[in-house]
Write a protein that holds these residues in place. Structure first.
Motif, PDB file in Angstrom:
ATOM      1  N   PHE A   1       0.766  -1.156  -0.150  1.00 63.61           N
ATOM      2  CA  PHE A   1      -0.089  -0.061  -0.187  1.00 63.61           C
ATOM      3  C   PHE A   1       0.911   1.230  -0.086  1.00 63.61           C
ATOM      4  CE2 PHE A   1      -2.507  -3.224   2.480  1.00 63.61           C
ATOM      5  CZ  PHE A   1      -3.288  -3.544   1.352  1.00 63.61           C
ATOM      6  N   THR A   2       2.012   1.134   0.867  1.00 62.44           N
ATOM      7  CA  THR A   2       2.738   2.432   0.816  1.00 62.44           C
ATOM      8  C   THR A   2       3.770   2.539  -0.274  1.00 62.44           C
ATOM      9  OG1 THR A   2       4.393   1.217   2.378  1.00 62.44           O
ATOM     10  CG2 THR A   2       2.674   2.858   3.229  1.00 62.44           C
ATOM     11  N   ARG A   3       3.961   1.244  -0.926  1.00 60.53           N
ATOM     12  CA  ARG A   3       5.017   1.354  -2.326  1.00 60.53           C
ATOM     13  C   ARG A   3       4.100   1.769  -3.303  1.00 60.53           C
ATOM     14  NH1 ARG A   3       7.300  -3.752  -5.816  1.00 60.53           N
ATOM     15  NH2 ARG A   3       4.952  -4.101  -5.824  1.00 60.53           N
ATOM     16  N   THR A   4       2.676   1.610  -3.571  1.00 57.12           N
ATOM     17  CA  THR A   4       2.108   2.311  -4.626  1.00 57.12           C
ATOM     18  C   THR A   4       2.109   3.648  -4.530  1.00 57.12           C
ATOM     19  OG1 THR A   4      -0.114   1.907  -3.417  1.00 57.12           O
ATOM     20  CG2 THR A   4       0.715   0.146  -5.094  1.00 57.12           C
ATOM     21  N   GLU A   5       1.913   4.133  -3.213  1.00 56.07           N
ATOM     22  CA  GLU A   5       2.092   5.684  -3.008  1.00 56.07           C
ATOM     23  C   GLU A   5       3.294   6.147  -3.239  1.00 56.07           C
ATOM     24  OE1 GLU A   5       1.370   8.633   0.454  1.00 56.07           O
ATOM     25  OE2 GLU A   5       1.277   6.773   1.058  1.00 56.07           O
ATOM     26  N   ARG A   6       4.309   5.732  -2.932  1.00 54.72           N
ATOM     27  CA  ARG A   6       5.923   6.107  -3.245  1.00 54.72           C
ATOM     28  C   ARG A   6       6.179   6.013  -4.849  1.00 54.72           C
ATOM     29  NH1 ARG A   6       7.369   2.139   0.698  1.00 54.72           N
ATOM     30  NH2 ARG A   6       7.606   3.254   2.837  1.00 54.72           N
ATOM     31  N   GLN A   7       5.381   5.054  -5.354  1.00 51.90           N
ATOM     32  CA  GLN A   7       5.371   5.289  -7.079  1.00 51.90           C
ATOM     33  C   GLN A   7       4.778   6.182  -7.753  1.00 51.90           C
ATOM     34  OE1 GLN A   7       3.857   1.078  -7.806  1.00 51.90           O
ATOM     35  NE2 GLN A   7       6.054   0.265  -7.302  1.00 51.90           N
ATOM     36  N   ARG A   8       3.473   6.501  -7.054  1.00 49.75           N
ATOM     37  CA  ARG A   8       2.744   7.595  -7.637  1.00 49.75           C
ATOM     38  C   ARG A   8       3.647   8.839  -7.298  1.00 49.75           C
ATOM     39  NH1 ARG A   8      -1.279   5.044  -4.822  1.00 49.75           N
ATOM     40  NH2 ARG A   8      -1.518   6.957  -3.475  1.00 49.75           N
ATOM     41  N   ASN A   9       4.060   9.362  -6.166  1.00 48.97           N
ATOM     42  CA  ASN A   9       4.675  10.423  -5.886  1.00 48.97           C
ATOM     43  C   ASN A   9       6.024  10.671  -6.557  1.00 48.97           C
ATOM     44  OD1 ASN A   9       2.830  11.000  -3.744  1.00 48.97           O
ATOM     45  ND2 ASN A   9       4.256  10.074  -2.074  1.00 48.97           N
ATOM     46  N   LEU A  10       6.828   9.822  -6.907  1.00 49.24           N
ATOM     47  CA  LEU A  10       7.951   9.764  -7.632  1.00 49.24           C
ATOM     48  C   LEU A  10       7.432  10.012  -9.182  1.00 49.24           C
ATOM     49  CD1 LEU A  10      11.017   9.653  -7.314  1.00 49.24           C
ATOM     50  CD2 LEU A  10      11.010   7.414  -8.609  1.00 49.24           C
ATOM     51  N   LEU A  11       6.469   9.338  -9.775  1.00 49.32           N
ATOM     52  CA  LEU A  11       6.203   9.334 -11.179  1.00 49.32           C
ATOM     53  C   LEU A  11       5.531  10.776 -11.265  1.00 49.32           C
ATOM     54  CD1 LEU A  11       4.723   5.947 -12.070  1.00 49.32           C
ATOM     55  CD2 LEU A  11       6.862   7.080 -12.907  1.00 49.32           C
ATOM     56  N   SER A  12       5.014  11.534 -10.302  1.00 52.97           N
ATOM     57  CA  SER A  12       4.835  12.628 -10.527  1.00 52.97           C
ATOM     58  C   SER A  12       5.771  13.770 -10.631  1.00 52.97           C
ATOM     59  CB  SER A  12       3.670  13.056  -9.350  1.00 52.97           C
ATOM     60  OG  SER A  12       2.534  12.436  -9.282  1.00 52.97           O
ATOM     61  N   ALA A  13       6.787  13.503  -9.905  1.00 50.94           N
ATOM     62  CA  ALA A  13       8.017  14.274  -9.859  1.00 50.94           C
ATOM     63  C   ALA A  13       8.592  14.162 -11.300  1.00 50.94           C
ATOM     64  CB  ALA A  13       8.981  13.925  -8.760  1.00 50.94           C
ATOM     65  N   VAL A  14       8.627  12.953 -11.771  1.00 53.02           N
ATOM     66  CA  VAL A  14       9.269  12.502 -13.115  1.00 53.02           C
ATOM     67  C   VAL A  14       8.431  13.417 -14.083  1.00 53.02           C
ATOM     68  CG1 VAL A  14       9.791  10.824 -14.873  1.00 53.02           C
ATOM     69  CG2 VAL A  14      10.535  10.430 -12.432  1.00 53.02           C
ATOM     70  N   ALA A  15       7.263  13.285 -14.094  1.00 49.37           N
ATOM     71  CA  ALA A  15       6.418  14.144 -15.121  1.00 49.37           C
ATOM     72  C   ALA A  15       6.699  15.546 -15.008  1.00 49.37           C
ATOM     73  CB  ALA A  15       4.850  13.901 -14.671  1.00 49.37           C
ATOM     74  N   ASP A  16       6.848  16.150 -13.961  1.00 52.89           N
ATOM     75  CA  ASP A  16       7.106  17.626 -13.969  1.00 52.89           C
ATOM     76  C   ASP A  16       8.433  18.002 -14.490  1.00 52.89           C
ATOM     77  OD1 ASP A  16       4.669  18.128 -12.372  1.00 52.89           O
ATOM     78  OD2 ASP A  16       5.626  17.890 -10.316  1.00 52.89           O
ATOM     79  N   LYS A  17       9.366  17.151 -14.233  1.00 54.11           N
ATOM     80  CA  LYS A  17      10.643  17.374 -14.991  1.00 54.11           C
ATOM     81  C   LYS A  17      10.796  17.200 -16.212  1.00 54.11           C
ATOM     82  CE  LYS A  17      15.692  16.937 -14.132  1.00 54.11           C
ATOM     83  NZ  LYS A  17      16.771  16.400 -13.229  1.00 54.11           N
ATOM     84  N   LEU A  18      10.055  16.237 -16.685  1.00 56.20           N
ATOM     85  CA  LEU A  18      10.114  15.899 -18.411  1.00 56.20           C
ATOM     86  C   LEU A  18       9.272  17.188 -18.933  1.00 56.20           C
ATOM     87  CD1 LEU A  18       9.105  12.256 -18.592  1.00 56.20           C
ATOM     88  CD2 LEU A  18      11.045  13.289 -19.203  1.00 56.20           C
ATOM     89  N   LYS A  19       8.456  18.089 -18.252  1.00 57.78           N
ATOM     90  CA  LYS A  19       7.818  19.186 -18.691  1.00 57.78           C
ATOM     91  C   LYS A  19       8.838  20.438 -18.948  1.00 57.78           C
ATOM     92  CE  LYS A  19       3.687  20.036 -17.313  1.00 57.78           C
ATOM     93  NZ  LYS A  19       2.422  19.995 -16.362  1.00 57.78           N
ATOM     94  N   SER A  20       9.942  20.343 -18.057  1.00 62.48           N
ATOM     95  CA  SER A  20      10.767  21.385 -18.152  1.00 62.48           C
ATOM     96  C   SER A  20      11.724  21.475 -19.469  1.00 62.48           C
ATOM     97  CB  SER A  20      11.835  21.297 -17.046  1.00 62.48           C
ATOM     98  OG  SER A  20      12.859  20.219 -17.499  1.00 62.48           O
ATOM     99  N   GLY A  21      11.801  23.190 -19.757  1.00 63.96           N
ATOM    100  CA  GLY A  21      12.799  23.506 -20.891  1.00 63.96           C
ATOM    101  C   GLY A  21      13.744  22.598 -21.347  1.00 63.96           C
ATOM    102  N   TRP A  22      14.565  22.182 -20.303  1.00 65.23           N
ATOM    103  CA  TRP A  22      15.939  21.295 -20.690  1.00 65.23           C
ATOM    104  C   TRP A  22      15.488  20.113 -21.050  1.00 65.23           C
ATOM    105  CZ3 TRP A  22      17.679  16.834 -18.668  1.00 65.23           C
ATOM    106  CH2 TRP A  22      18.866  16.337 -18.836  1.00 65.23           C
ATOM    107  N   SER A  23      14.598  19.387 -20.343  1.00 67.23           N
ATOM    108  CA  SER A  23      14.188  17.972 -20.929  1.00 67.23           C
ATOM    109  C   SER A  23      13.407  17.959 -22.206  1.00 67.23           C
ATOM    110  CB  SER A  23      13.237  17.473 -19.686  1.00 67.23           C
ATOM    111  OG  SER A  23      13.729  17.382 -18.551  1.00 67.23           O
ATOM    112  N   LEU A  24      12.805  18.982 -22.551  1.00 67.15           N
ATOM    113  CA  LEU A  24      12.208  19.049 -23.993  1.00 67.15           C
ATOM    114  C   LEU A  24      13.205  19.250 -24.965  1.00 67.15           C
ATOM    115  CD1 LEU A  24       9.336  21.433 -23.590  1.00 67.15           C
ATOM    116  CD2 LEU A  24       9.193  18.877 -23.518  1.00 67.15           C
ATOM    117  N   LEU A  25      14.395  19.760 -24.619  1.00 72.16           N
ATOM    118  CA  LEU A  25      15.605  20.071 -25.617  1.00 72.16           C
ATOM    119  C   LEU A  25      16.395  18.548 -25.808  1.00 72.16           C
ATOM    120  CD1 LEU A  25      16.985  23.492 -24.686  1.00 72.16           C
ATOM    121  CD2 LEU A  25      15.839  23.037 -26.768  1.00 72.16           C
ATOM    122  N   GLN A  26      16.324  17.750 -24.729  1.00 74.27           N
ATOM    123  CA  GLN A  26      17.092  16.691 -24.542  1.00 74.27           C
ATOM    124  C   GLN A  26      16.079  15.353 -25.002  1.00 74.27           C
ATOM    125  OE1 GLN A  26      20.654  16.033 -23.983  1.00 74.27           O
ATOM    126  NE2 GLN A  26      20.370  18.693 -24.005  1.00 74.27           N
TER     127      GLN A  26
END
Length: 358
Positions: free
Chosen positions: A233-258
């Motif tokens: 139960f807590t593992r799935t919560e951790r997965q969602r939290n980390l994936l949300s952080a990944v999504a935020d970083k993928l939307k950054s200008g640096w990531s789009l250029l890469q």
């Protein structure tokens, strides 16, 4: 030569001198624009070619060995309705050539083009549900039994959603993604340690509490850890939290250029039914959208621990109520984060991955 003619020549020369700096500036701007267009074309072509390889069978991903039931092929997304993508995380340790892939983790990313809202749903893998043609089984067995089409149909029926796409990756694919985007600045909420001798200690877990930059290996340790009181139960919560952080970083200008380099690095470890045109459209939509909430399904107050034969399973109290819960969750949350239902009907707050205290 008369003084008048000399004056005209001098005046023309002066005008030319004044024009030359502007001419050089114009030429420089043109060269720069051309360079930008060439770079953009290079990035786009490289990204497109890498995306095109995602829906091609790969020998190192056992999911490609399934004989798919075409009658279960999902409906195509028309671009305006809600789109749902089943994210499958596989544990391929010990899987031999010709074996079926296993889904260790299952999440559904649901995006509404009309509201530009994204929801992330963690599906508990031990949920005991009907799998078409096989009777009641654990939810994570659908992929091994019938491949991605059956997995999408099974989880879709469970949640009351049309799931149009799937994305499958294993441990190495997840690590490659995190490393390709330069890691994730994330708050680890507790010390995490686990030794697994079964795989030669390749995937041991040893993380320290605190804000830190997680590389691919560390991020994998974080999303895999489940050796605490609430286990999966807590593992799935951790997965969602980390994936949300990944999504935020993928939307950054640096990531789009890469994006070309990012896509090329993860392509060998990804299998999907997404076409490149769909991926580019979803990427564009994702950049315009924001995370509206994340939750665990089924919620704690709709499940109970039971045994079926030698298996420990999670029995769902009411399948219709679960689908109603999902429908309400996807339409009621307007912004920020959503809270999971606790076992007593209360809530377990979902953190953002940032430090909230010492």
């Amino acid at each position: 030569m008369s003084r008048i003619e000399k004056y005209k020549q001098q005046k023309a020369a002066n005008k030319l001198k004044l024009k030359k700096p502007w001419l050089y500036t114009l030429i420089g701007a043109g060269v720069l624009l051309l360079a930008v267009l060439i770079f953009a074309g290079y990035q786009l072509l490289g990204t497109y070619n890498a995306l095109d390889s995602l829906n091609q069978p790969k020998e190192n991903i056992p999911i490609g060995h399934h004989e798919e039931d075409e009658t279960m092929k999902p409906n195509e997304w028309n671009g305006t309705e809600r789109v749902n993508i089943l994210l499958l995380g596989g544990d391929n340790r010990g899987v031999q050539q010709g074996d079926k892939a296993r889904s260790d983790s299952m999440l559904v990313l649901s995006l509404d083009p009309a509201t530009k809202k994204i929801h992330l749903l963690s599906v508990l893998r031990d949920s005991y549900i009907p799998i078409e043609g096989y009777g009641d089984r654990k939810a994570n067995e659908a992929l091994a039994l019938g491949g991605p089409n059956l997995a999408m149909r099974t989880i879709g029926n469970m949640l009351g959603l049309d799931i149009q796409y799937y994305v499958y990756t294993d441990f190495e694919g997840f690590k490659s993604l995190i490393d390709a985007i330069g890691g994730i600045d994330f708050y680890v909420e507790k010390n995490m340690k686990y030794t697994d001798n079964a795989d030669g200690n390749r995937y041991d877990i040893n993380l320290q509490k605190g804000q830190q930059l997680l590389n691919g290996d560390m991020a994998l340790q974080y999303v895999r850890f489940r050796h605490d009181k609430l286990s999966d139960f807590t593992r799935t919560e951790r997965q969602r939290n980390l994936l949300s952080a990944v999504a935020d970083k993928l939307k950054s200008g640096w990531s789009l250029l890469q994006m070309k380099e990012i896509t090329e690095s993860i392509a060998p470890y990804i299998q999907s039914n997404l076409e490149p045109s769909d991926m580019l459209e979803l990427a564009k939509l994702g950049i315009q959208s924001q995370m509206a909430g994340s939750l665990q399904v089924p919620p704690m107050n709709m499940i109970s621990d039971q045994r079926v034969g030698q298996q420990a399973v999670l029995m769902i109290s009411n399948a219709d109520k679960l689908r109603e819960f999902v429908a309400e969750a996807l339409t009621s949350a307007s912004s920020g984060t959503m809270e999971d239902q606790g076992s007593d009907g209360g809530s377990i707050s979902v953190n953002s991955g940032k430090a909230e205290g010492p």
